[in-house]
Structure formats: C-alpha cells, structure tokens
Design an enzyme around this catalytic site. Structure first.
Site, PDB file in Angstrom:
ATOM      1  N   GLN A  66      15.153  24.308 -10.329  1.00  0.00           N
ATOM      2  CA  GLN A  66      15.416  24.772  -8.963  1.00  0.00           C
ATOM      3  C   GLN A  66      16.811  24.409  -8.491  1.00  0.00           C
ATOM      4  O   GLN A  66      17.625  25.282  -8.227  1.00  0.00           O
ATOM      5  CB  GLN A  66      14.352  24.181  -8.032  1.00  0.00           C
ATOM      6  CG  GLN A  66      14.344  24.803  -6.656  1.00  0.00           C
ATOM      7  CD  GLN A  66      13.066  24.481  -5.891  1.00  0.00           C
ATOM      8  OE1 GLN A  66      12.085  24.008  -6.453  1.00  0.00           O
ATOM      9  NE2 GLN A  66      13.061  24.742  -4.603  1.00  0.00           N
ATOM     10  N   ASP A  67      17.096  23.114  -8.429  1.00  0.00           N
ATOM     11  CA  ASP A  67      18.271  22.618  -7.719  1.00  0.00           C
ATOM     12  C   ASP A  67      18.857  21.469  -8.533  1.00  0.00           C
ATOM     13  O   ASP A  67      18.098  20.683  -9.096  1.00  0.00           O
ATOM     14  CB  ASP A  67      17.754  22.086  -6.364  1.00  0.00           C
ATOM     15  CG  ASP A  67      18.824  21.935  -5.322  1.00  0.00           C
ATOM     16  OD1 ASP A  67      19.662  22.829  -5.201  1.00  0.00           O
ATOM     17  OD2 ASP A  67      18.812  20.910  -4.613  1.00  0.00           O
ATOM     18  N   PRO A  68      20.184  21.315  -8.600  1.00  0.00           N
ATOM     19  CA  PRO A  68      20.732  20.169  -9.341  1.00  0.00           C
ATOM     20  C   PRO A  68      20.346  18.832  -8.693  1.00  0.00           C
ATOM     21  O   PRO A  68      20.057  18.772  -7.501  1.00  0.00           O
ATOM     22  CB  PRO A  68      22.251  20.370  -9.242  1.00  0.00           C
ATOM     23  CG  PRO A  68      22.448  21.783  -8.821  1.00  0.00           C
ATOM     24  CD  PRO A  68      21.233  22.162  -8.029  1.00  0.00           C
ATOM     25  N   ASN A 136      18.710  20.974  -1.953  1.00  0.00           N
ATOM     26  CA  ASN A 136      18.657  22.372  -1.478  1.00  0.00           C
ATOM     27  C   ASN A 136      19.762  22.744  -0.495  1.00  0.00           C
ATOM     28  O   ASN A 136      19.664  23.762   0.190  1.00  0.00           O
ATOM     29  CB  ASN A 136      17.294  22.690  -0.828  1.00  0.00           C
ATOM     30  CG  ASN A 136      16.185  22.704  -1.856  1.00  0.00           C
ATOM     31  OD1 ASN A 136      16.330  23.296  -2.922  1.00  0.00           O
ATOM     32  ND2 ASN A 136      15.088  22.033  -1.564  1.00  0.00           N
TER      33      ASN A 136
END
Length: 227
Positions: A66-68, A136
């Site tokens: 999804q997100d780093p 996010n």
C-alpha cells in the site's frame, strides 16, 4: 523531472507514456515540494527501486503493498521490505511466521527482501512516497494511477504472471487483471489486525504451484541471515 531516464530501462517502453501525462507532472511537482518542506521516504534514488530490482520481462510474481514505511531509514522502495539492520516490522514478521509454518523455512534475522525481487517477485507499493511520520500522506496524489499502469503492463504481457493481493485495498485492483490469463492469489492482509485469517492461508505454496504451472522456476522464499 519527468525525464524517461528516471525509469529503469526495462520499464521505459511500457511506462514512458505515463511520464508525459499531466497527472504525473503534477505528482512530481507535489513530491518535490514535499521534499523541500521536510523528509520524504524513500530517498529520490529509491523511489523506483522495485522496478529497478525486478526488470519488466523477469516479473513472475507481483505482490501489491500500500504505502512506503514512514520511519527514517526503514524502507528502500520495495513493499514489506526494510533495510538490513532495521527491526522486522509486524506485517513482515507475520509473513515470516506463515512461511515458516507452511514451508519450514527458517525465520531470518532481517527484513531485506531483495533475494525475492532478484528472482522475479515485483514488490510494488501502490503509493511510492510518503511524508516522514505520516502514513498515507501521499495517497491520492497520482501514484495510484502510475502503479495501476505498472499492474496493467504486467497483465498485458504474453507471459502470464501471479498477482498477490492481500487485503481489501489490494483486492480493489482485481479489475486490472485478466484472471483467465493470470493467477491471482487473494487472502487476508498479514497485518496484526487481520493476521488470524492470513495464518494458514498457504500463499507461498499457491504462488509456487502457479509459477511452476506457468513454466517458470519456483521462488526460493528463504531469506538469508545477515548476522
């Protein structure tokens, strides 16, 4: 800023057009502005590290994150993976537990997943940058359009692949994949919030059976200890 040279060579032909899109130019301006205001992860040279580590024509498996990671020095551009010396994060710990239970692979002392990437496992986050300390924070700024193009490019190849979609967020990408041509391995996310359903789902066996069925060498999931 949107020069094609920023992309790893093997991906330029299939993704070069994205760099000319208005959304991508706006995205790059946004990321540069964010960097001017404070730390953004991963560093510039690692934003496309997943594409760099797994060339387009060598992708056997695409795992969608999804997100780093938003902590300093944690991530290096591959989903779920952390740099050597960084504590293994909870979701990856659960991935290792399932792997050990399923395949009897030893649980490694690190979270550096480059050995998977080098065997053709594209470890792709849907969003490729993040503001330090704010999960996010770069969501819905354009990265999703770019990484959707990555998914579509792999899905459009003649050579089939295995797509690994853990959790509801990843499974929203199903419409981008022709399930008649490719194999999709779906399941709960390995995060502590949903790990109960993840444990026992045997994803690594499913992936390797599919990879072998597509005529490729199965993945060796063992991650060597770095001591």
């Amino acid at each position: 800023m949107t020069d094609i040279a920023m992309l790893p060579e093997s991906w330029r032909e299939v993704l070069g057009g994205e760099l000319q899109q208005p959304y991508f130019k706006e995205l790059m301006e946004f990321v540069e502005e964010e960097r001017a205001n404070g730390p953004v992860y991963p560093p510039r040279e690692e934003v496309f590290a997943a594409l760099d580590a797994t060339p387009f024509d060598r992708v056997k498996v695409l795992v969608l994150g999804q997100d780093p990671y938003h902590g300093e020095g944690q991530g290096h551009g591959l989903c779920f993976s952390v740099r050597p010396g960084v504590k293994v994060p909870p979701s990856l710990r659960n991935i290792y537990k399932e792997m050990h239970a399923e395949l009897d692979t030893p649980i490694p002392d690190n979270g550096y997943l480059m050995p998977w990437a080098e065997q053709g496992v594209l470890l792709l986050n849907a969003v490729l940058t993040v503001r330090a300390g704010e999960a996010n924070s770069h969501k819905s700024r354009g990265w999703e359009l770019f990484t959707d193009a990555v998914i579509r490019a792999v899905a459009a190849r003649t050579d089939p692949a295995v797509f690994v979609l853990w959790g509801n967020y990843a499974q929203k990408k199903l419409p981008l994949i022709d399930e008649a041509r490719h194999v999709v391995v779906k399941g709960a996310h390995p995060s502590p919030l949903s790990a109960k359903k993840f444990f026992g789902s045997r994803p690594f066996t499913q992936i390797n059976e599919a990879v072998a069925g597509q005529g490729h060498e199965p993945i060796d999931w063992t991650i060597p200890n770095l001591g």
